[in-house]
Design an enzyme around this catalytic site. Structure first.
Site, PDB file in Angstrom:
ATOM      1  N   LYS A 263       0.853  -1.193   0.000  1.00 41.75           N
ATOM      2  CA  LYS A 263       0.000   0.000   0.000  1.00 41.75           C
ATOM      3  C   LYS A 263       0.886   1.239   0.000  1.00 41.75           C
ATOM      4  CE  LYS A 263      -3.088   2.631   3.055  1.00 41.75           C
ATOM      5  NZ  LYS A 263      -3.726   2.676   4.389  1.00 41.75           N
ATOM      6  N   ASP A 268      -2.313  10.550   3.571  1.00 44.86           N
ATOM      7  CA  ASP A 268      -3.714  10.170   3.771  1.00 44.86           C
ATOM      8  C   ASP A 268      -4.418  11.179   4.671  1.00 44.86           C
ATOM      9  OD1 ASP A 268      -6.141   8.905   3.951  1.00 44.86           O
ATOM     10  OD2 ASP A 268      -5.458   7.397   5.394  1.00 44.86           O
ATOM     11  N   LYS A 275      -9.684  13.109   8.433  1.00 48.10           N
ATOM     12  CA  LYS A 275      -9.182  12.722   9.740  1.00 48.10           C
ATOM     13  C   LYS A 275      -9.110  13.931  10.674  1.00 48.10           C
ATOM     14  CE  LYS A 275      -6.106   9.101   7.943  1.00 48.10           C
ATOM     15  NZ  LYS A 275      -6.583   7.967   8.757  1.00 48.10           N
ATOM     16  N   ASP A 286       1.740   6.416   5.697  1.00 56.58           N
ATOM     17  CA  ASP A 286       0.742   5.494   5.163  1.00 56.58           C
ATOM     18  C   ASP A 286       1.230   4.767   3.911  1.00 56.58           C
ATOM     19  OD1 ASP A 286      -1.690   4.334   5.734  1.00 56.58           O
ATOM     20  OD2 ASP A 286      -2.854   5.699   4.485  1.00 56.58           O
ATOM     21  N   ASP A 345     -12.022   7.234   4.136  1.00 53.93           N
ATOM     22  CA  ASP A 345     -10.783   7.020   4.885  1.00 53.93           C
ATOM     23  C   ASP A 345     -10.410   5.545   4.948  1.00 53.93           C
ATOM     24  OD1 ASP A 345      -8.523   7.761   6.300  1.00 53.93           O
ATOM     25  OD2 ASP A 345      -9.521   7.664   8.248  1.00 53.93           O
ATOM     26  N   GLU A 347      -9.390   3.795   2.494  1.00 56.93           N
ATOM     27  CA  GLU A 347      -8.945   3.856   1.102  1.00 56.93           C
ATOM     28  C   GLU A 347      -7.890   2.816   0.762  1.00 56.93           C
ATOM     29  OE1 GLU A 347      -5.532   5.012   3.001  1.00 56.93           O
ATOM     30  OE2 GLU A 347      -7.559   5.702   3.471  1.00 56.93           O
ATOM     31  N   ARG A 349      -7.699  -0.370   1.341  1.00 57.80           N
ATOM     32  CA  ARG A 349      -8.276  -1.588   0.771  1.00 57.80           C
ATOM     33  C   ARG A 349      -8.782  -1.351  -0.654  1.00 57.80           C
ATOM     34  NH1 ARG A 349     -12.430  -1.654   5.665  1.00 57.80           N
ATOM     35  NH2 ARG A 349     -10.582  -0.624   6.517  1.00 57.80           N
TER      36      ARG A 349
END
Length: 493
Positions: A263, A268, A275, A286, A345, A347, A349
């Site tokens: 990933k 993010d 967030k 991230d 959020d 995201e 996956r």
């Protein structure tokens, strides 16, 4: 920092510093041999009680002669030294060495009996501790830290019969440390520098330097592949997404490859489901799953095992804007499954599911995805174990063993079909989130829907990929676990 072996007797080895063990308050064989030549300075220091018994306590004793100084380190008082006590001692030693003027050092800690561990493991532990202590991230600073970083060379004392094996282990540790340093550097860079394009360029550079084949898919190619889920995450950012494919061909073409999928969310914000501001700066981390893939590819390329390995990185930003995905939007993934995006959020996956579909073309022997996926995994496991999800008992055993052997542990979590019910949607084939309960499990269950064509495991590294607070920075986990896993597959082949 250079690592080597030393096969001469401790008292005859010329060095700036001899590293010797003290067990239950008594000097080990190497310390006694050196002390006999030094007139009893070590015994005198111990008799004064200058060295605490706690594992990891150190004491520097000036000697003169061939051995200029001795660094005493306590390994505790248990009959068989626990792994943690030895690791604590190794880290303490390299910290203490940095404060000396020694240009080189020889370790005689191999004589310490460690529960369940051999001499090769002890050599590796010390080498990795030394490299970890020497690491600095100063690229973004106008002035660099000029404090000592330890000796230029460390040798590991052993007998001649073991020298070749220890030398090979030190070489492997050096390659692993190089991969970890790369992963740390990428993770520690800010989001305005480490963009999706930067990750792609880092992969190309790695390919040039280590003979990897590298391909970078651009937005138009992703559109042609119908990667609607990945592109939905990327559409809120002005920066173009990248899908990076790296290949290490160490075995024949008939051997099915191992595939690592990382990933790579380079920053993010959470998107429209934004967030909280507190600690959002840490969302530059991230992309640590992607960094771990790059670090592992570097280590494997340097070691050149007989295995085929493919690293895939899905890279983009998750930003709020007038073009960003909205909660409630429905997108179509590369697999054809439709996804209702209830929370923008969640995201990671969404980009991973298209990458997991993409790697089917490689007909892999096994696929492991690595992602800072869920805060729920941090709540479940804290910061020591990465979360491991797979339906394959054999793959779970391999990854767990690799984690234990490399001091980069993971813990297997459930992946039962009953958890899939939480992902039901009235408007699409699947929702991208369930409720709060079992959040890390339902995230893994979502990914499992896209990984049915091969043996697959998911590593949730949200709690282990970086450290917060005063020690804030990338940990480079799980590069040690992944490297050991790939080397294990090479050995089995």
């Amino acid at each position: 920092m250079q690592f080597s072996t030393k096969t001469s007797a401790p008292e005859k080895t010329r060095t700036g510093c001899a590293i010797v063990a003290v067990h239950a308050g008594k000097p080990g064989a190497a310390a006694r041999a050196i002390d006999a030549q030094a007139g009893g300075a070590i015994d005198a220091a111990l008799a004064r009680g200058d060295l605490p018994a706690k594992a990891g306590s150190t004491l520097l004793v000036g000697l003169g002669g061939a051995v200029e100084r001795a660094l005493l380190v306590s390994v505790g008082d248990e009959a068989i030294v626990p792994e943690k006590a030895f690791s604590d001692a190794a880290r303490a030693v390299v910290r203490a060495l940095a404060a000396t003027g020694a240009k080189d050092a020889v370790s005689w800690l191999g004589e310490v009996e460690v529960a369940g561990r051999d001499l090769r493991w002890k050599a590796r532990a010390l080498a990795l501790a030394a490299r970890e202590a020497a690491y600095r991230f100063e690229r973004m600073k106008s002035k660099r830290d000029a404090s000592p970083r330890g000796p230029h060379a460390i040798a590991f004392g052993c007998d001649r019969a073991q020298a070749a094996a220890i030398g090979a282990e030190l070489k492997a540790a050096t390659a692993l440390a190089g991969g970890m340093d790369l992963a740390k550097d990428l993770g520690n860079l800010p989001g305005n520098v480490c963009t999706p394009a930067y990750l792609a360029d880092a992969a190309k550079k790695l390919g040039r330097e280590h003979g990897l084949k590298v391909e970078v898919l651009e937005r138009k190619q992703m559109e042609a592949l119908k990667m609607g889920s990945l592109l939905a995450v990327a559409q809120g950012s002005a920066l173009a997404p990248k899908l990076v494919v790296m290949r290490y061909d160490g075995a024949g073409p008939k051997q099915a490859p191992i595939v690592l999928v990382g990933k790579g969310i380079t920053f993010d914000t959470g998107g429209i489901s934004i967030k909280p501001a507190a600690e959002m700066d840490e969302m530059k981390f991230d992309m640590c799953g992607a960094a771990s893939v790059l670090g592992t590819m570097r280590a494997i390329a340097e070691l050149k095992p007989k295995v085929n390995l493919i690293g895939v990185i899905a890279a983009c930003e998750n930003m709020p804007s007038g073009t960003a995905t909205r909660p409630g939007d429905v997108v179509t993934s590369m697999s054809g499954q439709t996804i209702e995006i209830l929370n923008t959020d969640a995201e990671g996956r969404l980009i991973l599911c298209d990458a997991l579909t993409y790697v089917e073309r490689f007909k892999p022997a096994a696929v492991v995805d690595i992602a800072t996926l869920t805060g729920a995994c941090v709540i479940a496991l804290g910061h020591h174990h990465s979360g491991l999800f797979t339906k394959s008992d054999a793959l779970a055993a391999e990854l767990s063993a690799a984690g234990r052997d490399s001091a980069d542990p993971c813990w297997r979590m459930p992946l039962d079909d009953e958890y899939q019910d939480a992902l039901k949607s009235n408007f699409a084939d699947v929702a991208n989130v369930g409720g709060r309960a079992g959040g890390s499990i339902t995230a893994a269950c979502f990914l499992a829907r896209f990984a049915k064509a091969y043996e697959w495991a998911h590593l949730d590294i949200a709690g282990t990929a970086w450290k917060s607070g005063a020690a804030k920075g990338s940990s480079a986990r799980p590069v040690p676990l992944l490297t050991r896993f790939v080397l294990g597959r090479a050995g089995a082949a």
